[in-house]
Design a protein around this motif. Sequence first.
Motif, short mmCIF file in Angstrom:
data_model
loop_
_atom_site.label_atom_id
_atom_site.label_comp_id
_atom_site.label_asym_id
_atom_site.label_seq_id
_atom_site.Cartn_x
_atom_site.Cartn_y
_atom_site.Cartn_z
N ALA A 80 0.84 -1.21 0.00
CA ALA A 80 0.00 0.00 0.00
C ALA A 80 0.87 1.25 0.00
CB ALA A 80 -0.93 0.00 1.21
N GLU A 81 1.92 1.26 0.81
CA GLU A 81 2.80 2.43 0.82
C GLU A 81 3.48 2.62 -0.52
OE1 GLU A 81 6.13 4.79 3.38
OE2 GLU A 81 4.84 3.34 4.36
N CYS A 82 3.93 1.52 -1.14
CA CYS A 82 4.53 1.63 -2.48
C CYS A 82 3.54 2.21 -3.48
CB CYS A 82 5.00 0.26 -2.96
SG CYS A 82 6.52 -0.29 -2.23
N LEU A 83 2.31 1.76 -3.41
CA LEU A 83 1.28 2.27 -4.31
C LEU A 83 1.06 3.75 -4.07
CD1 LEU A 83 -0.86 1.54 -6.47
CD2 LEU A 83 -2.45 1.19 -4.59
N LEU A 84 0.93 4.15 -2.80
CA LEU A 84 0.68 5.54 -2.48
C LEU A 84 1.87 6.43 -2.83
CD1 LEU A 84 -1.15 4.98 0.90
CD2 LEU A 84 -2.15 5.86 -1.22
N GLU A 85 3.07 5.87 -2.82
CA GLU A 85 4.27 6.63 -3.19
C GLU A 85 4.46 6.67 -4.71
OE1 GLU A 85 6.82 8.06 -1.18
OE2 GLU A 85 5.59 7.76 0.60
N GLY A 86 3.57 6.01 -5.45
CA GLY A 86 3.65 6.02 -6.91
C GLY A 86 4.73 5.12 -7.48
N LEU A 87 5.13 4.09 -6.73
CA LEU A 87 6.23 3.23 -7.16
C LEU A 87 5.78 1.98 -7.92
CD1 LEU A 87 8.38 3.40 -3.92
CD2 LEU A 87 8.76 4.62 -6.08
N ALA A 124 -5.01 -4.50 4.34
CA ALA A 124 -4.10 -3.57 5.02
C ALA A 124 -4.87 -2.37 5.58
CB ALA A 124 -3.00 -3.10 4.07
N ALA A 125 -5.82 -1.86 4.82
CA ALA A 125 -6.62 -0.73 5.28
C ALA A 125 -7.50 -1.12 6.46
CB ALA A 125 -7.47 -0.18 4.14
N ALA A 126 -8.04 -2.34 6.42
CA ALA A 126 -8.88 -2.80 7.53
C ALA A 126 -8.05 -3.01 8.79
CB ALA A 126 -9.59 -4.09 7.14
N GLU A 127 -6.83 -3.49 8.62
CA GLU A 127 -5.97 -3.79 9.76
C GLU A 127 -5.28 -2.55 10.32
OE1 GLU A 127 -2.01 -6.50 10.62
OE2 GLU A 127 -3.28 -7.00 8.91
N HIS A 128 -5.00 -1.59 9.44
CA HIS A 128 -4.24 -0.40 9.84
C HIS A 128 -5.00 0.85 9.41
CE1 HIS A 128 -1.05 -3.33 10.30
NE2 HIS A 128 -1.18 -3.64 9.04
N PRO A 129 -5.70 1.51 10.33
CA PRO A 129 -6.49 2.68 9.97
C PRO A 129 -5.70 3.75 9.22
CG PRO A 129 -6.94 2.02 12.23
CD PRO A 129 -5.80 1.17 11.75
N GLU A 130 -4.41 3.90 9.53
CA GLU A 130 -3.62 4.93 8.84
C GLU A 130 -3.45 4.60 7.36
OE1 GLU A 130 -0.65 1.89 10.28
OE2 GLU A 130 -2.39 2.83 11.17
N VAL A 131 -3.37 3.33 7.00
CA VAL A 131 -3.29 2.93 5.60
C VAL A 131 -4.62 3.25 4.91
CG1 VAL A 131 -3.06 0.98 4.00
CG2 VAL A 131 -1.54 1.16 5.99
N ALA A 181 -6.80 5.51 5.78
CA ALA A 181 -6.95 6.96 5.66
C ALA A 181 -6.11 7.49 4.50
CB ALA A 181 -6.54 7.64 6.97
N ARG A 182 -4.90 6.97 4.34
CA ARG A 182 -4.05 7.43 3.24
C ARG A 182 -4.62 7.01 1.89
NH1 ARG A 182 1.98 6.05 3.61
NH2 ARG A 182 2.01 7.43 1.80
N LEU A 183 -5.14 5.80 1.81
CA LEU A 183 -5.77 5.36 0.55
C LEU A 183 -6.98 6.23 0.22
CD1 LEU A 183 -5.56 1.49 0.89
CD2 LEU A 183 -4.49 2.87 -0.89
N ARG A 184 -7.81 6.47 1.22
CA ARG A 184 -9.00 7.30 0.99
C ARG A 184 -8.60 8.70 0.55
NH1 ARG A 184 -12.44 10.98 2.80
NH2 ARG A 184 -14.66 10.59 2.61
N ASP A 185 -7.65 9.30 1.26
CA ASP A 185 -7.22 10.65 0.91
C ASP A 185 -6.63 10.71 -0.48
OD1 ASP A 185 -8.07 11.47 3.40
OD2 ASP A 185 -6.05 11.62 4.26
#
Length: 191
Positions: free
Chosen positions: A62-69, A111-118, A120-124
């Motif tokens: 998820a972080e890789c996706l959000l970072e555009g990698l 990952a989003a269900a397990e980690h609220p911060e993930v 929130a970042r995906l939604r944003d």
Amino acid sequence: MSLPRTGPVRSEAARLAILEATAALFAERGYEHLTIEGVAARAGVGKQTIYRWWRSKGALVAECLLEGLLFDDRLALPDTGDVRADMQAWLTTVFAVIDAEPGLVLSLLAAAAEHPEVGARLRDSLTGSASISGRLDAAIGSTTALRPGVATEQLAEALIGAVVLRALSRSSSDADDAARLVDAILGDAAD
């Protein structure tokens, strides 16, 4: 006054090495064959370093996706000036990614269900000003798109919800499905 941070300092160089290794291995092997062990070996770090910063493979991806990698600009919403055509083109690409990597969306959801911060970042990232609802906001009042007063954030959420449902059901999609979905969410195209 805040307390000093305890524990190991997060090295930016190690973080970038891990994200780059994840993206490279994802491109080579796909989500299903991506392992934390493989990422650690490629990045030159221990598995514990990865698990200290990301609790699961899904959170790391998820972080890789959000970072555009992961997909370069393939998943970026196009901006040709025709929001309807742009949404259809974007959905067609998203559906193709889901068809090719069905585990990816499911892992992002986990990952989003397990980690609220993930979550929130995906939604944003999907409903922020530079994304779907931002593009819909810009289309209000144009001749091809939306009437003033439409709730663009809710339209964006409905569109993403349909994508998530499609991923969960693991049903394949094509450009016609994307066009029908855009018409259902945004309303029939104006004549």
